[in-house]
Write an enzyme that holds these catalytic residues in place. Structure first.
Site, mmCIF file in Angstrom:
data_model
loop_
_atom_site.group_PDB
_atom_site.id
_atom_site.type_symbol
_atom_site.label_atom_id
_atom_site.label_comp_id
_atom_site.label_asym_id
_atom_site.label_seq_id
_atom_site.Cartn_x
_atom_site.Cartn_y
_atom_site.Cartn_z
ATOM 1 N NE ARG A 54 -2.464 1.118 3.571
ATOM 2 C CZ ARG A 54 -3.193 1.025 4.691
ATOM 3 N NH1 ARG A 54 -4.499 0.778 4.611
ATOM 4 N NH2 ARG A 54 -2.644 1.135 5.880
ATOM 5 C CE LYS A 153 -2.064 4.728 6.779
ATOM 6 N NZ LYS A 153 -3.349 5.175 7.328
ATOM 7 C CD GLU A 186 -11.551 6.900 6.200
ATOM 8 O OE1 GLU A 186 -11.081 5.749 6.253
ATOM 9 O OE2 GLU A 186 -10.981 7.841 5.621
#
Length: 286
Positions: A54, A153, A186
């Site tokens: 990721r 991210k 989220e």
């Protein structure tokens, strides 16, 4: 030796407070960089391969070079866990664009900066984790996928920072973020799950939620245990009226939710939440 250690571009620091980066680093100036939070259990980094995968995907989306191999980064993470002296702890692996001239264009940044922090991490007191946390819905909204994709991210967590401040000012532990269409996305750094009539539901990653490593691991654990999990669009009422709710994340692990916007869950923790916690704890021990 401090249990909070750090590494910056080839140099280890026995106390993370002594570690420094240059003031012209574009990670500091513009949030131009990516990171992964990685738990270690029994001295071994958990789900290291998915985390590194990721990290590279986030960096590729930002056209950010990561010149270190997975083998080198993995060895660095294992060494950091060992240097903390902790059996269980947390690693923060960061790659920034590096130092460059003032101005948002990164063309003057010659090489990326590699940072690694190792430390203990407990987000909530044990009694809160057992009983469940209080969550409030933030007035802020998750950025649209065509603005800053949630799967990147990056070092820009300002929406989450402001939502966390908002939650604390209302006496809550965590904030729930919706997307621009009012769908549940989220929490500030956690994925959301609700349970109704034994069915576990969680927002699809396309709805503004980061596809969490712990999220995917928990989904796999539940399905292997015979518990149905559905990725679906959720609205706020789905959370308000759930039998159970829990959050997952590298930092949070698995945390039950007691109340959302003052509305008590049917159970906290409920039987499925307790089962998730049992399965998760059993799965992370090397």
């Amino acid at each position: 030796m401090s249990t909070r250690i750090a590494y910056v571009d080839g140099t280890w620091f026995d106390d993370a407070r002594d570690a420094t980066i240059g003031v012209l680093d574009h990670g500091l100036l513009y949030g131009d960089g990516v990171f992964e939070g990685i738990r270690f259990y029994g001295g071994q980094p958990f789900a290291l391969a998915p985390h590194l995968r990721r990290l590279r995907a986030s960096a590729r989306a930002l056209l950010l070079d990561v010149p270190w191999s997975d083998e080198d980064l993995g060895a660095l993470c294992r060494e950091a866990a060992d240097r903390t002296g902790l059996a269980d702890g947390y690693l923060r692996l960061i790659v920034t664009r590096g130092a460059g001239a003032l101005g948002v264009s990164p063309h003057t940044c010659e090489r990326p900066t590699l940072i690694l922090i190792g430390a203990p991490l407990t987000l909530y007191p044990a009694d809160v984790t057992r009983a469940g946390i209080d969550v409030v819905t933030s007035a802020l909204r998750r950025a649209a996928p065509d603005a800053l994709p949630p799967q990147v991210k990056s070092l820009n967590y300002l929406t989450s920072v402001l939502a966390a401040i908002e939650a604390r000012r209302q006496g809550a532990h965590e904030a729930l973020l919706l997307d621009g269409q009012g769908r549940v996305a989220e929490c500030t750094a956690d994925n959301v799950f609700v349970v109704v009539d034994g069915l576990v539901r969680t927002p699809a990653a396309a709805d503004g939620a980061l596809r969490g490593i712990t999220r995917d691991h928990v989904i796999d654990l539940l399905r292997a245990d015979g518990i149905a999990v559905q990725e679906a669009q959720l609205v706020l009422a789905d959370v308000w009226t759930a039998d159970e709710a829990f959050l997952t994340g590298t930092g949070a692990e698995v945390v039950p939710v007691a109340r959302v916007d003052g509305r008590a869950m049917g159970f906290s923790p409920g039987p499925i939440t307790r089962r998730v916690q049992e399965l998760f704890t059993a799965s992370v021990r090397p």
